[in-house]
Design an enzyme around this catalytic site. Structure first.
Site, PDB file in Angstrom:
ATOM      1  N   ASP A  37     -58.994 -38.998 -19.223  1.00 29.96           N
ATOM      2  CA  ASP A  37     -59.518 -38.350 -20.653  1.00 29.96           C
ATOM      3  C   ASP A  37     -58.814 -36.988 -21.099  1.00 29.96           C
ATOM      4  O   ASP A  37     -59.177 -36.074 -21.558  1.00 29.96           O
ATOM      5  CB  ASP A  37     -60.937 -37.800 -20.460  1.00 29.96           C
ATOM      6  CG  ASP A  37     -61.203 -36.847 -19.237  1.00 29.96           C
ATOM      7  OD1 ASP A  37     -60.245 -36.540 -18.655  1.00 29.96           O
ATOM      8  OD2 ASP A  37     -62.450 -36.422 -19.262  1.00 29.96           O
ATOM      9  N   HIS A 247     -29.227 -36.663 -19.046  1.00 30.38           N
ATOM     10  CA  HIS A 247     -30.631 -36.207 -19.146  1.00 30.38           C
ATOM     11  C   HIS A 247     -31.330 -35.942 -18.041  1.00 30.38           C
ATOM     12  O   HIS A 247     -32.482 -36.325 -17.951  1.00 30.38           O
ATOM     13  CB  HIS A 247     -31.136 -37.386 -20.166  1.00 30.38           C
ATOM     14  CG  HIS A 247     -30.672 -37.443 -21.435  1.00 30.38           C
ATOM     15  ND1 HIS A 247     -31.143 -38.340 -22.487  1.00 30.38           N
ATOM     16  CD2 HIS A 247     -29.921 -36.467 -22.207  1.00 30.38           C
ATOM     17  CE1 HIS A 247     -30.440 -38.011 -23.499  1.00 30.38           C
ATOM     18  NE2 HIS A 247     -29.662 -36.964 -23.757  1.00 30.38           N
ATOM     19  N   ASP A 264     -29.535 -27.047 -20.529  1.00 25.31           N
ATOM     20  CA  ASP A 264     -29.632 -27.440 -21.952  1.00 25.31           C
ATOM     21  C   ASP A 264     -31.081 -27.325 -22.358  1.00 25.31           C
ATOM     22  O   ASP A 264     -32.160 -28.133 -21.844  1.00 25.31           O
ATOM     23  CB  ASP A 264     -29.308 -28.832 -21.877  1.00 25.31           C
ATOM     24  CG  ASP A 264     -29.236 -29.415 -23.407  1.00 25.31           C
ATOM     25  OD1 ASP A 264     -29.820 -28.909 -24.228  1.00 25.31           O
ATOM     26  OD2 ASP A 264     -28.466 -30.554 -23.536  1.00 25.31           O
ATOM     27  N   ASP A 275     -30.990 -26.121 -30.053  1.00 31.01           N
ATOM     28  CA  ASP A 275     -30.592 -27.062 -29.231  1.00 31.01           C
ATOM     29  C   ASP A 275     -29.444 -26.444 -28.479  1.00 31.01           C
ATOM     30  O   ASP A 275     -28.213 -26.665 -29.130  1.00 31.01           O
ATOM     31  CB  ASP A 275     -30.166 -28.206 -29.529  1.00 31.01           C
ATOM     32  CG  ASP A 275     -29.821 -29.444 -28.706  1.00 31.01           C
ATOM     33  OD1 ASP A 275     -29.816 -29.022 -27.501  1.00 31.01           O
ATOM     34  OD2 ASP A 275     -29.464 -30.611 -29.222  1.00 31.01           O
ATOM     35  N   HIS A 354     -20.591 -38.976 -24.161  1.00 30.12           N
ATOM     36  CA  HIS A 354     -21.647 -38.723 -25.301  1.00 30.12           C
ATOM     37  C   HIS A 354     -20.702 -38.321 -26.462  1.00 30.12           C
ATOM     38  O   HIS A 354     -19.755 -37.923 -26.360  1.00 30.12           O
ATOM     39  CB  HIS A 354     -22.742 -37.785 -24.864  1.00 30.12           C
ATOM     40  CG  HIS A 354     -22.121 -36.325 -24.321  1.00 30.12           C
ATOM     41  ND1 HIS A 354     -21.981 -35.470 -25.301  1.00 30.12           N
ATOM     42  CD2 HIS A 354     -22.156 -35.869 -23.337  1.00 30.12           C
ATOM     43  CE1 HIS A 354     -21.631 -34.222 -24.528  1.00 30.12           C
ATOM     44  NE2 HIS A 354     -21.740 -34.541 -23.335  1.00 30.12           N
ATOM     45  N   HIS A 358     -24.899 -33.640 -33.162  1.00 32.35           N
ATOM     46  CA  HIS A 358     -25.743 -34.277 -34.174  1.00 32.35           C
ATOM     47  C   HIS A 358     -26.444 -33.284 -34.926  1.00 32.35           C
ATOM     48  O   HIS A 358     -26.372 -32.247 -34.814  1.00 32.35           O
ATOM     49  CB  HIS A 358     -26.963 -34.963 -33.359  1.00 32.35           C
ATOM     50  CG  HIS A 358     -27.439 -34.129 -32.302  1.00 32.35           C
ATOM     51  ND1 HIS A 358     -28.425 -33.162 -32.761  1.00 32.35           N
ATOM     52  CD2 HIS A 358     -27.205 -33.803 -31.016  1.00 32.35           C
ATOM     53  CE1 HIS A 358     -28.786 -32.475 -31.752  1.00 32.35           C
ATOM     54  NE2 HIS A 358     -28.101 -32.930 -30.525  1.00 32.35           N
ATOM     55  N   HIS A 365     -32.731 -34.230 -32.734  1.00 39.54           N
ATOM     56  CA  HIS A 365     -31.658 -35.314 -33.314  1.00 39.54           C
ATOM     57  C   HIS A 365     -32.213 -35.664 -34.636  1.00 39.54           C
ATOM     58  O   HIS A 365     -33.090 -36.259 -34.781  1.00 39.54           O
ATOM     59  CB  HIS A 365     -31.503 -36.526 -32.384  1.00 39.54           C
ATOM     60  CG  HIS A 365     -30.924 -36.199 -31.127  1.00 39.54           C
ATOM     61  ND1 HIS A 365     -30.107 -37.316 -30.452  1.00 39.54           N
ATOM     62  CD2 HIS A 365     -30.578 -35.132 -30.442  1.00 39.54           C
ATOM     63  CE1 HIS A 365     -29.444 -36.830 -29.340  1.00 39.54           C
ATOM     64  NE2 HIS A 365     -30.024 -35.508 -29.354  1.00 39.54           N
ATOM     65  N   GLU A 382     -21.259 -29.898 -29.113  1.00 39.31           N
ATOM     66  CA  GLU A 382     -21.511 -29.846 -27.444  1.00 39.31           C
ATOM     67  C   GLU A 382     -20.581 -30.637 -26.769  1.00 39.31           C
ATOM     68  O   GLU A 382     -21.077 -31.674 -26.226  1.00 39.31           O
ATOM     69  CB  GLU A 382     -22.878 -30.386 -27.350  1.00 39.31           C
ATOM     70  CG  GLU A 382     -23.379 -31.662 -28.097  1.00 39.31           C
ATOM     71  CD  GLU A 382     -24.751 -32.022 -27.855  1.00 39.31           C
ATOM     72  OE1 GLU A 382     -25.281 -32.392 -26.769  1.00 39.31           O
ATOM     73  OE2 GLU A 382     -25.520 -32.231 -29.053  1.00 39.31           O
ATOM     74  N   TYR A 386     -17.631 -34.164 -17.191  1.00 40.37           N
ATOM     75  CA  TYR A 386     -18.578 -34.546 -16.010  1.00 40.37           C
ATOM     76  C   TYR A 386     -17.506 -35.437 -15.099  1.00 40.37           C
ATOM     77  O   TYR A 386     -17.380 -36.531 -15.347  1.00 40.37           O
ATOM     78  CB  TYR A 386     -19.828 -35.175 -16.392  1.00 40.37           C
ATOM     79  CG  TYR A 386     -20.313 -34.768 -17.643  1.00 40.37           C
ATOM     80  CD1 TYR A 386     -21.495 -33.650 -17.674  1.00 40.37           C
ATOM     81  CD2 TYR A 386     -20.197 -35.209 -18.903  1.00 40.37           C
ATOM     82  CE1 TYR A 386     -21.971 -33.298 -18.675  1.00 40.37           C
ATOM     83  CE2 TYR A 386     -20.531 -34.707 -20.145  1.00 40.37           C
ATOM     84  CZ  TYR A 386     -21.398 -33.797 -20.155  1.00 40.37           C
ATOM     85  OH  TYR A 386     -22.152 -33.258 -21.159  1.00 40.37           O
ATOM     86  N   ARG A 404     -21.230 -28.462 -19.733  1.00 41.11           N
ATOM     87  CA  ARG A 404     -21.267 -28.507 -21.405  1.00 41.11           C
ATOM     88  C   ARG A 404     -21.681 -27.306 -21.976  1.00 41.11           C
ATOM     89  O   ARG A 404     -22.363 -26.410 -21.391  1.00 41.11           O
ATOM     90  CB  ARG A 404     -22.430 -29.583 -21.632  1.00 41.11           C
ATOM     91  CG  ARG A 404     -22.812 -30.022 -22.825  1.00 41.11           C
ATOM     92  CD  ARG A 404     -23.761 -31.108 -23.385  1.00 41.11           C
ATOM     93  NE  ARG A 404     -25.030 -31.034 -22.768  1.00 41.11           N
ATOM     94  CZ  ARG A 404     -25.453 -31.613 -21.628  1.00 41.11           C
ATOM     95  NH1 ARG A 404     -24.691 -32.439 -20.944  1.00 41.11           N
ATOM     96  NH2 ARG A 404     -26.782 -31.339 -21.162  1.00 41.11           N
ATOM     97  N   GLU A 406     -22.896 -25.880 -25.661  1.00 42.60           N
ATOM     98  CA  GLU A 406     -23.166 -26.246 -26.876  1.00 42.60           C
ATOM     99  C   GLU A 406     -24.088 -24.986 -27.966  1.00 42.60           C
ATOM    100  O   GLU A 406     -24.804 -24.190 -27.524  1.00 42.60           O
ATOM    101  CB  GLU A 406     -24.558 -27.111 -26.633  1.00 42.60           C
ATOM    102  CG  GLU A 406     -25.246 -27.699 -27.925  1.00 42.60           C
ATOM    103  CD  GLU A 406     -26.616 -28.910 -27.609  1.00 42.60           C
ATOM    104  OE1 GLU A 406     -26.823 -29.580 -28.591  1.00 42.60           O
ATOM    105  OE2 GLU A 406     -26.783 -28.774 -26.255  1.00 42.60           O
TER     106      GLU A 406
END
Length: 449
Positions: A37, A247, A264, A275, A354, A358, A365, A382, A386, A404, A406
């Site tokens: 619930d 991710h 990130d 972002d 990647h 965006h 996104h 970004e 890797y 990375r 960004e």
């Protein structure tokens, strides 16, 4: 809160609908059960919020440019018993005055009234993938499609004009949502201010032995401390080789001496997202190998930024970033051959899998519009590298490094403005930020009495 801006957006969409000979049906988000619930925190559908500013679930907006009453909202009725448990509702009686609608009805009447509210249009526009469920337990998109099919069949028998088809509402809204007005830009800038504080606090707090989850809690507490703010998406706090998972959201490992930390994470302010990604040394000092990879990624971002300006293809700045990264990998002896050869084969994609950016706005996104950059759009940039820990093509000192960087940019008349310029990213700036006092970025530590 003024709802005039939302009224103007509906009027603009009505002009588009008239040209398309279409009506629009836009549903709110709905509450989703987390377990037993307990529901997940409610977050309004971005397009519905964009057009109404109304943040209750179980609502539907119908826009018909061919009717005298062009704007109709279906929503929940007032219910004192339910409001005792789950909070106040606007109710049908106050909806028109509060939200500047032409008419409003209780949500249970939607199926009964839809046909009469959609006359004069040859197309219906709605979210073709919506999971919104009506009072009858029918899916909204299935119900609408059945109405379209019924109209076609009836017209074949009677020789009348049929509803010829459907349009994706996001396609009609893309030309509006892609371009940010002053109120949207203010929200985006506030998201950047709060995100700057959170990233700086994380840099200053990071140390060997600290848990990824602790930094996550630190940053998100900064977001939620500010009014109308929260997290824009599931934050990534990835120490060491966890940064190789694009991710990564487990955020449950302990930071180690000598590792890098990739974060990130961005705030959401009044529904508008930041972002941001930063990568920095856990102990505050880059090793020579880490610095070498970082400089390649930073150069890729800087070079590709030169292609963020109105009139240029959005795909071009990705190509430029890839070329810089490929040249860096060739210089490190990780890739062989020329830049053009590697661009043709795509071999580099195992180290940079990647895209470079965006559009950004109500959604992280955001709705895509056209192929070119245009003034008023907001984009991320970004690039990253890797380097797998088990890749024998990578020299040993570089294995296991994931980086990375960004930032977020708004397109101006002849270029762009970096909205996240305050967040450290030059090597010296980052190392200085790691030596800062994290408490100065945590306003809730100050005694409010």
């Amino acid at each position: 809160m003024s709802f005039e801006i939302h009224k103007k957006r509906r009027e603009k969409l009505l002009e588009i609908l008239e040209k398309c000979e279409a009506v629009a049906i836009i549903a709110s988000a709905f509450e989703v059960k987390r377990n037993h619930d307990v529901d997940y925190p409610f977050r309004q559908d971005s397009s519905f919020h964009y057009l109404t500013g109304f943040d209750e679930p179980d609502s539907i907006l119908v826009l018909n440019p061919f009717e005298q009453k062009r704007e109709t909202l279906f929503l929940r009725e007032r219910d004192p018993k339910m409001e005792l448990w789950t909070g106040r509702r606007l109710g049908v009686d106050k909806a028109c005055e509060k939200l500047s609608m032409d008419q409003s009805f209780k949500i249970e009447l939607f199926e009964e009234k839809l046909s009469s509210l959609t006359s004069g249009a040859s197309k219906w526009s709605y979210d073709l993938a919506s999971d919104f469920t009506l009072s009858s337990k029918h899916k909204l998109c299935d119900f609408i499609q059945s109405k379209i099919n019924t109209s076609r069949n009836r017209s074949m028998k009677l020789g009348s004009v049929a509803v010829s088809g459907s349009l994706e509402i996001k396609e009609l809204l893309s030309g509006m949502r892609a371009f940010k007005d002053d109120s949207e830009l203010a929200s985006l800038q506030q998201a950047q201010v709060v995100t700057n504080m959170a990233h700086r606090a994380a840099m200053a707090y990071s140390a060997p032995g600290v848990g990824e989850h602790q930094l996550l809690a630190l940053m998100e507490s900064v977001y939620h401390f500010h009014q109308d703010c929260g997290t824009a998406y599931n934050s990534i706090v990835a120490g060491g080789e966890n940064a190789l998972i694009l991710h990564y959201v487990d955020n449950n490992c302990q930071l180690s001496e000598g590792d890098l930390l990739l974060i990130d994470s961005g705030a959401e302010s009044s529904y508008y997202a930041a972002d941001i990604t930063r990568t920095f040394p856990v102990n505050g000092v880059f090793t020579p190998a880490q610095k070498r990879i970082y400089e390649i990624v930073l150069e890729a971002q800087k070079k590709s930024c030169e292609h963020i300006r109105p009139g240029l293809l959005r795909a071009d700045f990705h190509t430029v970033a890839c070329e810089v990264l490929v040249q860096g990998l060739i210089d490190l002896k990780i890739l062989k051959g020329s830049v053009s050869e590697n661009m043709d084969t795509g071999e580099f994609k195992k180290y940079y899998p990647h895209g470079t950016g965006h559009l950004l706005g109500l959604d992280v996104h955001d709705i895509v519009h056209g192929l070119h950059f245009e003034k008023g759009m907001v984009t991320t940039n970004e690039p990253g590298l890797y380097l797998p820990a088990d890749d024998e093509n990578v020299p040993a000192e570089f294995r296991g490094i994931g980086i990375r960087i960004e930032d977020n940019y708004i397109l101006t008349d002849d270029g762009h403005e970096n909205l996240s310029v305050s967040i450290p990213k030059e090597i010296e700036e980052v190392e200085n930020a790691c030596r800062d006092d994290f408490r100065k970025f945590l306003p809730y530590i100050t005694d409010p009495r």
